[in-house]
Motif scaffolding. Structure first.
Motif, PDB file in Angstrom:
ATOM      1  N   THR A 216       0.866  -1.175   0.000  1.00 20.34           N
ATOM      2  CA  THR A 216       0.000   0.000   0.000  1.00 20.34           C
ATOM      3  C   THR A 216       0.902   1.224   0.000  1.00 20.34           C
ATOM      4  OG1 THR A 216      -1.689  -1.171   1.262  1.00 20.34           O
ATOM      5  CG2 THR A 216      -1.811   1.231   1.226  1.00 20.34           C
ATOM      6  N   VAL A 217       0.658   2.132  -0.944  1.00 17.57           N
ATOM      7  CA  VAL A 217       1.484   3.328  -1.056  1.00 17.57           C
ATOM      8  C   VAL A 217       0.605   4.551  -0.868  1.00 17.57           C
ATOM      9  CG1 VAL A 217       2.923   4.694  -2.617  1.00 17.57           C
ATOM     10  CG2 VAL A 217       3.098   2.200  -2.625  1.00 17.57           C
ATOM     11  N   ARG A 218       1.050   5.428  -0.019  1.00 16.70           N
ATOM     12  CA  ARG A 218       0.379   6.719   0.160  1.00 16.70           C
ATOM     13  C   ARG A 218       1.450   7.798   0.035  1.00 16.70           C
ATOM     14  NH1 ARG A 218      -3.871   8.486   4.748  1.00 16.70           N
ATOM     15  NH2 ARG A 218      -4.328  10.510   3.838  1.00 16.70           N
ATOM     16  N   PRO A 219       1.456   8.496  -1.088  1.00 17.64           N
ATOM     17  CA  PRO A 219       2.487   9.519  -1.304  1.00 17.64           C
ATOM     18  C   PRO A 219       2.400  10.629  -0.251  1.00 17.64           C
ATOM     19  CG  PRO A 219       1.307   9.039  -3.329  1.00 17.64           C
ATOM     20  CD  PRO A 219       0.566   8.358  -2.224  1.00 17.64           C
ATOM     21  N   PRO A 220       3.522  11.276   0.052  1.00 15.95           N
ATOM     22  CA  PRO A 220       3.493  12.412   0.978  1.00 15.95           C
ATOM     23  C   PRO A 220       2.550  13.503   0.460  1.00 15.95           C
ATOM     24  CG  PRO A 220       5.748  11.765   0.456  1.00 15.95           C
ATOM     25  CD  PRO A 220       4.849  10.994  -0.448  1.00 15.95           C
TER      26      PRO A 220
ATOM     27  N   VAL B 236       0.899  10.363  -8.573  1.00 14.76           N
ATOM     28  CA  VAL B 236       0.868   9.187  -9.455  1.00 14.76           C
ATOM     29  C   VAL B 236       2.297   8.812  -9.844  1.00 14.76           C
ATOM     30  CG1 VAL B 236       0.080   8.280 -11.666  1.00 14.76           C
ATOM     31  CG2 VAL B 236      -1.446   9.698 -10.295  1.00 14.76           C
ATOM     32  N   GLY B 237       3.090   9.777 -10.246  1.00  9.46           N
ATOM     33  CA  GLY B 237       4.491   9.515 -10.602  1.00  9.46           C
ATOM     34  C   GLY B 237       5.279   8.966  -9.429  1.00  9.46           C
ATOM     35  N   TYR B 238       5.032   9.494  -8.248  1.00  5.11           N
ATOM     36  CA  TYR B 238       5.680   9.009  -7.032  1.00  5.11           C
ATOM     37  C   TYR B 238       5.385   7.519  -6.839  1.00  5.11           C
ATOM     38  CZ  TYR B 238       6.766   8.635  -2.030  1.00  5.11           C
ATOM     39  OH  TYR B 238       7.278   8.254  -0.811  1.00  5.11           O
ATOM     40  N   SER B 239       4.109   7.164  -6.962  1.00  2.42           N
ATOM     41  CA  SER B 239       3.695   5.768  -6.780  1.00  2.42           C
ATOM     42  C   SER B 239       4.251   4.864  -7.881  1.00  2.42           C
ATOM     43  CB  SER B 239       2.169   5.679  -6.746  1.00  2.42           C
ATOM     44  OG  SER B 239       1.672   6.447  -5.681  1.00  2.42           O
ATOM     45  N   LEU B 240       4.274   5.356  -9.109  1.00  2.00           N
ATOM     46  CA  LEU B 240       4.823   4.561 -10.209  1.00  2.00           C
ATOM     47  C   LEU B 240       6.315   4.313 -10.001  1.00  2.00           C
ATOM     48  CD1 LEU B 240       2.990   6.149 -13.278  1.00  2.00           C
ATOM     49  CD2 LEU B 240       2.472   3.983 -12.122  1.00  2.00           C
ATOM     50  N   GLY B 241       7.024   5.287  -9.473  1.00  2.00           N
ATOM     51  CA  GLY B 241       8.453   5.104  -9.183  1.00  2.00           C
ATOM     52  C   GLY B 241       8.688   4.023  -8.153  1.00  2.00           C
ATOM     53  N   ILE B 242       7.883   4.023  -7.107  1.00  2.00           N
ATOM     54  CA  ILE B 242       8.004   2.968  -6.088  1.00  2.00           C
ATOM     55  C   ILE B 242       7.668   1.608  -6.695  1.00  2.00           C
ATOM     56  CG2 ILE B 242       6.966   2.061  -3.971  1.00  2.00           C
ATOM     57  CD1 ILE B 242       6.816   4.945  -2.969  1.00  2.00           C
TER      58      ILE B 242
END
Length: 78
Positions: free
Chosen positions: A8-12, A19-25
């Motif tokens: 589960t990802v929740r960007p800062p 979206v880009g932050y999550s795609l990078g992870i």
């Protein structure tokens, strides 16, 4: 033997591109499929996600397949 994991990802909150932050992870974790509640969670841009991942939405229940399937890597001696 393969393993299936769920992350589960929740960007800062101060991230300008969540979206880009999550795609990078997801790229760093070698993810195959990203699951979101609806397309609003990816800024209504499923194509952006499907450049590298399959996308599944919960509402409506739909699967968006990545544009290019990853190449299979075979190991062993020829």
């Amino acid at each position: 033997m393969g393993y299936d994991y769920l992350y589960t990802v929740r960007p800062p909150q101060d991230t300008t591109d969540p979206v880009g932050y999550s795609l990078g992870i997801a790229s760093g974790l070698d993810v195959e499929t990203i699951v979101v509640y609806d397309l609003a969670h990816v800024d209504n841009q499923p194509a952006r996600v499907c450049e590298d991942f399959d996308l599944e939405t919960v509402c409506p229940a739909e699967t968006w397949v990545r544009a290019v399937q990853p190449a299979r890597v075979e190991s062993g001696v020829a």
